[in-house]
Design a protein around this motif. Structure first.
Motif, short mmCIF file in Angstrom:
data_model
loop_
_atom_site.label_atom_id
_atom_site.label_comp_id
_atom_site.label_asym_id
_atom_site.label_seq_id
_atom_site.Cartn_x
_atom_site.Cartn_y
_atom_site.Cartn_z
N ALA A 1 -1.55 10.72 6.92
CA ALA A 1 -1.10 9.62 6.06
C ALA A 1 -2.32 9.03 5.36
O ALA A 1 -3.36 8.80 5.98
N ILE A 2 -2.16 8.80 4.05
CA ILE A 2 -3.29 8.35 3.22
C ILE A 2 -2.86 7.16 2.37
O ILE A 2 -1.77 7.15 1.79
N ASP A 3 -3.73 6.17 2.27
CA ASP A 3 -3.52 5.03 1.37
C ASP A 3 -3.79 5.52 -0.05
O ASP A 3 -4.95 5.76 -0.42
N ALA A 4 -2.75 5.67 -0.84
CA ALA A 4 -2.88 6.22 -2.20
C ALA A 4 -3.79 5.36 -3.07
O ALA A 4 -4.56 5.88 -3.87
N GLU A 5 -3.72 4.05 -2.92
CA GLU A 5 -4.53 3.17 -3.76
C GLU A 5 -6.02 3.35 -3.51
O GLU A 5 -6.83 3.17 -4.41
N ALA A 6 -6.39 3.75 -2.29
CA ALA A 6 -7.80 3.93 -1.95
C ALA A 6 -8.42 5.13 -2.67
O ALA A 6 -9.64 5.25 -2.72
N MET B 1 0.85 -1.18 0.00
CA MET B 1 0.00 0.00 0.00
C MET B 1 0.89 1.24 0.00
O MET B 1 1.53 1.53 1.00
N PRO B 2 0.99 1.96 -1.11
CA PRO B 2 1.76 3.22 -1.11
C PRO B 2 1.04 4.27 -0.25
O PRO B 2 -0.17 4.40 -0.29
N THR B 3 1.84 4.98 0.53
CA THR B 3 1.30 6.02 1.41
C THR B 3 1.73 7.38 0.91
O THR B 3 2.89 7.59 0.54
N ILE B 4 0.79 8.33 0.88
CA ILE B 4 1.08 9.72 0.56
C ILE B 4 0.65 10.55 1.77
O ILE B 4 -0.05 10.06 2.65
N TYR B 5 1.06 11.83 1.78
CA TYR B 5 0.89 12.65 2.97
C TYR B 5 0.34 14.03 2.64
O TYR B 5 0.66 14.60 1.59
N LYS B 6 -0.43 14.55 3.58
CA LYS B 6 -0.98 15.91 3.50
C LYS B 6 -0.64 16.63 4.79
O LYS B 6 -0.88 16.12 5.88
N ILE B 7 -0.10 17.83 4.68
CA ILE B 7 0.11 18.70 5.84
C ILE B 7 -1.04 19.68 5.88
O ILE B 7 -1.35 20.32 4.86
N CYS B 8 -1.69 19.79 7.02
CA CYS B 8 -2.78 20.76 7.15
C CYS B 8 -2.90 21.22 8.60
O CYS B 8 -2.36 20.60 9.51
N SER B 9 -3.59 22.32 8.76
CA SER B 9 -3.79 22.85 10.11
C SER B 9 -4.69 21.90 10.89
O SER B 9 -5.56 21.23 10.33
N ALA B 10 -4.47 21.88 12.20
CA ALA B 10 -5.30 21.04 13.06
C ALA B 10 -6.76 21.46 12.96
O ALA B 10 -7.65 20.60 12.92
N SER B 11 -7.01 22.75 12.86
CA SER B 11 -8.40 23.21 12.78
C SER B 11 -9.07 22.75 11.49
O SER B 11 -10.24 22.34 11.50
N ALA B 12 -8.34 22.78 10.38
CA ALA B 12 -8.91 22.31 9.11
C ALA B 12 -9.18 20.81 9.17
O ALA B 12 -10.19 20.33 8.64
N TRP B 13 -8.29 20.08 9.84
CA TRP B 13 -8.50 18.64 9.94
C TRP B 13 -9.69 18.31 10.83
O TRP B 13 -10.47 17.42 10.52
N ARG B 14 -9.84 19.03 11.91
CA ARG B 14 -10.99 18.81 12.79
C ARG B 14 -12.30 19.08 12.05
O ARG B 14 -13.28 18.37 12.22
N GLU B 15 -12.29 20.10 11.19
CA GLU B 15 -13.47 20.39 10.37
C GLU B 15 -13.74 19.24 9.39
O GLU B 15 -14.88 18.85 9.17
#
Length: 114
Positions: free
Chosen positions: A60-65, A1-15
């Motif tokens: 962390a995100i499963d790219a295949e998904a 499973m290839p993993t890709i990544y996103k950086i974001c603010s905690a507030s944006a992620w909570r939303e």
């Protein structure tokens, strides 16, 4: 499973958690896709776009998904970066890490899977 990544603010992620999907940052919305990085690209992305910022998560995100909505396109220095054309379904998320800021403005990037 290839993993890709996103950086974001905690507030944006909570939303995103509240809504059930992540629609992207202001830059993502402007560009028409959600920007991601590979494990090898995360540190430079953090330095270039998030230097001095606190309160960040590294997702962390499963790219295949992500299926066909995920495209690998040239960006910084011609390197291929993953871009998602659509919302990020939280079912593809495999982990959420704190991206801790150091006193010099940089970030401590955790050990990442590729």
């Amino acid at each position: 499973m290839p993993t890709i990544y996103k950086i974001c603010s905690a507030s944006a992620w909570r939303e995103a958690e509240r809504r059930g999907a992540y629609t992207g940052s202001a830059d993502d919305l402007r560009d028409g896709f959600i920007h991601f990085s590979t494990a090898a690209q995360v540190a430079e992305t953090a330095r270039k776009h998030f230097f001095g910022q606190t309160g960040l998560f590294l997702i962390a995100i499963d790219a295949e998904a992500l299926g066909e909505a995920l495209r690998w396109e040239p960006s910084r220095g011609g390197a291929l970066f993953p871009h998602l054309y659509g919302e990020l379904d939280l079912g593809a998320v495999t982990a959420v890490h704190d991206l801790r800021a150091r006193s010099d403005g940089g970030h401590d990037v955790p050990e990442l899977a590729s």
